[in-house]
Design a protein around this motif. Structure first.
Motif, PDB file in Angstrom:
ATOM      1  N   SER A   1      67.487  31.488  -1.764  1.00  0.00           N
ATOM      2  CA  SER A   1      66.935  32.618  -1.173  1.00  0.00           C
ATOM      3  C   SER A   1      65.151  32.692  -1.514  1.00  0.00           C
ATOM      4  O   SER A   1      64.347  33.865  -1.084  1.00  0.00           O
TER       5      SER A   1
ATOM      6  N   VAL B   1      63.816  36.415  -0.222  1.00  0.00           N
ATOM      7  CA  VAL B   1      64.824  37.761  -1.490  1.00  0.00           C
ATOM      8  C   VAL B   1      64.760  36.994  -2.359  1.00  0.00           C
ATOM      9  O   VAL B   1      64.840  36.315  -3.057  1.00  0.00           O
TER      10      VAL B   1
ATOM     11  N   GLU C   1      69.796  41.288  -3.145  1.00  0.00           N
ATOM     12  CA  GLU C   1      70.472  40.606  -2.379  1.00  0.00           C
ATOM     13  C   GLU C   1      72.313  40.510  -2.431  1.00  0.00           C
ATOM     14  O   GLU C   1      72.312  40.458  -1.319  1.00  0.00           O
TER      15      GLU C   1
END
Length: 289
Positions: free
Chosen positions: A234, A239, A244
Motif C-alpha cells: 500500500s 494508498v 482502501e
C-alpha cells in the motif's frame, strides 16, 4: 470558489466549534523503517473519517514525505510562512473530508527563527488551524535536538517500534530521553505476529525503563499492529490501508489505536477542559513559551 478554498474556509469557520481545542500528538521512533509515517497517515485518516478535524504535519526533518504518501504536491511549506513568503492558508493542503496536510521542511531551519516580530506574526497566522481537533505530527527518527523540540511542545508523544532487537533498543533509548521532558508517553508496537507479541515487547521495555528511570514515568501501551504484506504494498502504491484495505487485520488495529487517541482527548475535556491549542504549541516549539 474552488474546492480547496471552500474546505479551508470550513476549517477556519470551525475555530469556535467548542470541542475542546486542538490536541497535538507527536508520533516518533528511535530508528527509521518502523512504519511511523504510515501509522501517522492512517491514524489521521481514521480520526478524520470519524468526524474529527485533523491536521497532519510532516516534521520528518530531512525526509518530509507525507505529500508523496498522499500523492499530492506541496509547493510550499511551513518555512515559507515563517519567512513571510506565504500564509498558512497557502500551504495547507486538503486531503480528505476533515483531513489537512501541513507540509514540513526538509531541514532544521524552522527552529532557527527567534525574532519576536516574525514569531508573533507566525503565531497569528497559525490561528486559522485552531478549528482542528487533532494535529498529528510525524517527526523524524532518533533523539536529535530538533526532534526533541517537537516532542516537548506536543501534548502527547507516541513511540513506535517493531519486533527487532535494534529497534527495541532504540525505542528504549527514545523513552529514556523523552522521560526527561515528559512524564508520560505511549507506545505502539508495529509489525507484530499477534497482540501477545506486541504486549511482550512493551512489557520488556517498560520493565527496563522502570528499573533505570523510575516508576514516576507513565509508559502506556497504545496498541500493536499486526504484520501484513498488503501494508508494504500500500505504501508503494500510495494508498491508505485504513481507506482502501479496511478489511485486513492491520487496518482494524490502527483504527483501535486512533480511537484510543480520541478517547484521551475526550477524557481531557471531561477532566480539565480545553487543550492548549495550536498557538501554544507553536510558541513552545519556537521557544516563546
Amino acid at each position: 470558489m474552488s474546492t480547496q478554498a471552500s474546505k479551508l474556509e470550513a476549517l477556519m469557520d470551525a475555530q469556535h466549534n467548542g470541542r475542546g481545542g486542538t490536541r497535538v500528538v507527536a508520533i516518533t521512533s528511535g530508528k527509521g523503517g518502523v512504519g511511523k509515517s504510515t501509522l501517522s497517515a492512517n491514524i489521521a485518516y481514521v480520526l478524520a473519517s470519524r468526524g474529527y478535524r485533523v491536521g497532519l504535519m510532516d516534521a520528518d526533518i530531512g525526509l518530509a514525505n507525507l505529500d508523496v504518501m498522499f500523492n499530492v504536491r506541496a509547493e510550499r511549506n511551513i518555512l515559507h510562512v515563517l519567512k513571510g513568503e506565504a500564509r498558512f492558508e497557502d500551504i495547507v493542503v486538503p486531503l480528505e473530508e476533515n483531513l489537512f496536510l501541513i507540509p514540513g521542511e526538509s531541514g532544521d531551519e524552522i527552529l532557527k527563527f527567534s525574532d519576536a516580530t516574525i514569531v508573533s506574526r507566525f503565531i497569528d497566522e497559525s490561528q486559522m488551524l485552531e478549528g482542528l481537533d487533532f494535529l498529528i505530527i510525524d517527526t523524524g527518527a532518533g533523539i536529535g535536538d530538533t526532534i526533541q523540540m517537537f516532542l516537548k511542545a506536543a501534548d502527547e508523544v507516541v513511540v513506535v517500534t517493531i519486533p527487532d532487537p535494534a529497534a527495541i533498543t532504540d525505542a528504549y533509548a527514545m523513552v529514556k530521553v523523552i522521560s526527561r521532558i515528559k512524564s508520560d508517553l505511549s507506545m505502539i508496537v508495529n509489525q507484530v505476529r499477534n497482540a501477545k507479541e506486541g504486549m511482550k515487547i512493551f512489557e520488556t521495555i517498560k520493565k527496563v525503563a522502570f528499573g533505570n528511570i523510575g516508576e514516576d514515568l507513565e509508559l502506556k501501551m497504545l496498541g500493536s499492529v499486526r504484520s501484513d504484506a498488503h501494508v508494504a504494498r500500500s505504501v508503494k502504491q500510495r494508498v491508505l490501508v485504513c481507506k482502501e484495505l479496511s478489511n485486513i487485520a492491520p487496518a482494524g488495529d490502527i483504527e483501535a489505536i486512533a480511537m484510543a487517541i480520541a478517547d484521551k482527548k475526550e477524557h481531557k475535556m471531561l477532566e480539565r477542559g480545553r487543550e492548549g491549542g495550536i498557538g501554544t504549541f507553536f510558541k513552545k516549539l519556537l521557544g516563546q513559551f
